[in-house]
Enzyme design. Structure first.
Site, PDB file in Angstrom:
ATOM      1  NE  ARG A 224       1.000  -1.606 -11.758  1.00  9.46           N
ATOM      2  CZ  ARG A 224       0.212  -0.606 -11.347  1.00  9.46           C
ATOM      3  NH1 ARG A 224       0.250   0.567 -11.945  1.00  9.46           N
ATOM      4  NH2 ARG A 224      -0.595  -0.760 -10.320  1.00  9.46           N
ATOM      5  CG  HIS A 272       3.537   4.859 -10.140  1.00 11.42           C
ATOM      6  ND1 HIS A 272       3.829   3.526 -10.243  1.00 11.42           N
ATOM      7  CD2 HIS A 272       2.182   4.919 -10.166  1.00 11.42           C
ATOM      8  CE1 HIS A 272       2.709   2.813 -10.311  1.00 11.42           C
ATOM      9  NE2 HIS A 272       1.686   3.645 -10.272  1.00 11.42           N
TER      10      HIS A 272
END
Ligand code: GLV
Length: 309
Positions: A224, A272
């Site tokens: 993350r 992502h």
């Protein structure tokens, strides 16, 4: 009793289709379509507006639409009794491995460098690196991490993993706990971050830990964005201590257009996409957890809310 999907994903059609295919008897609806919120016991969620589940008085469980659950755990308004489950899928783990392999090989064989030279019509040889010459270290050696490490090891890389606890026996060198982090980082040329984002791991890749990596090392972040202290990564790249970073996740997504990462010559950005869950592949486990929820049976792939993953 319907399953409700609450998510920022634009096209939910493939999810609805896959869930209905896995169990045609279940109605699958989105948050805006729910007429009677008290009829909902099970939800599927991804990046939803926090607090929204307070509107569902009989909700018992939420399944993440991916492997990560930080977007649910961070919901301060989520009642304690609601159970959280995540997706575990061999296809997803393997997609993560393939992404890792692609960015590592890009680094070893200097593909971005040669592509830039092609754009400028420059013919210039530069020595590449070999698989046998780099040590890969992965932080967050759980199910997905272990799959990646084993496959990289089978491809000829020297690998090691780091995790919070010792865990089960694994076929690669494993470091664990804060006491072994420095030794792990000292022996890592390409660091892969695949940690869950928790209070403990927030900002774990900072100036002091990055300095523990050898000179000219490289970071791949597919955990993350919150794992990295952005300004300190830039500082480490600019000082030459780090040679580059491949980043798939960011503190704010989409990455703001004025963020310095976009134009940094040593940063390689992907939006992502290290792995995208395949609705057809994960629908059966979601349906299974739906039935277990309704029948008050133990759920699969549960998350420890205290621990954060
Ligand atoms: C992706 O980031 C996931 O958590 O599945």
């Amino acid at each position: 009793m319907p399953i409700v999907i609450v998510s920022d994903i634009k096209n939910l059609e493939p999810w609805i289709k896959a869930l209905k295919k896995a169990d045609p008897a279940i109605d699958v609806i989105t948050h805006n379509e729910v007429k009677d919120k008290s009829a909902i016991e099970f939800a599927l969620a991804w990046n939803y507006p926090h607090g929204i589940f307070s509107e569902y008085p009989r909700l018992k469980a939420i399944s993440s639409m991916g492997a990560g659950v930080d977007h649910i755990i961070n919901d301060k308004f989520l009642p304690e009794h609601i159970r959280i489950v995540r997706i575990t899928d061999p296809l997803l783990s393997n997609d993560m491995f393939e992404y890792t392999l692609a960015v590592i090989m890009n680094r070893l064989r200097l593909l971005t460098y040669f592509q830039e030279n092609q754009r400028l019509r420059i013919w210039k040889k530069r020595m590449y690196m070999r698989i046998s010459g780099v040590r890969i270290g992965l932080m967050g050696a759980g199910t997905i991490g272990s799959h990646i490490l084993s496959k990289l090891q089978n491809s000829g890389f020297k690998v090691s993993g780091w995790a919070r606890t010792r865990g089960n026996k694994v076929p690669y060198k494993k470091y664990y706990g804060s006491g072994q982090m420095e030794k792990f980082l000292n022996n890592t040329d390409i660091l892969i971050c695949l940690l869950p984002l928790t209070a403990e791991t927030y900002g774990i890749l900072n100036k002091s830990t990055m300095k523990m990596l050898p000179e000219k090392s490289w970071i791949i972040n597919m955990g993350r964005g919150g794992h990295i202290v952005d300004e300190e990564l830039i500082e480490m790249l600019d000082s030459g201590h780090l040679d580059g970073a491949s980043l798939d996740v960011f503190r704010e997504e989409p990455l703001p257009v004025d963020h310095p990462f976009w134009s940094h010559p040593k940063i390689f950005i992907t939006p992502h996409i290290a792995s995208l869950p395949d609705p057809g592949s994960v629908a059966p486990q979601i349906i299974e957890n739906y039935h277990r929820t309704i029948e008050n049976r133990p759920l699969l792939n549960t998350v420890d809310r205290q621990r954060g993953y």
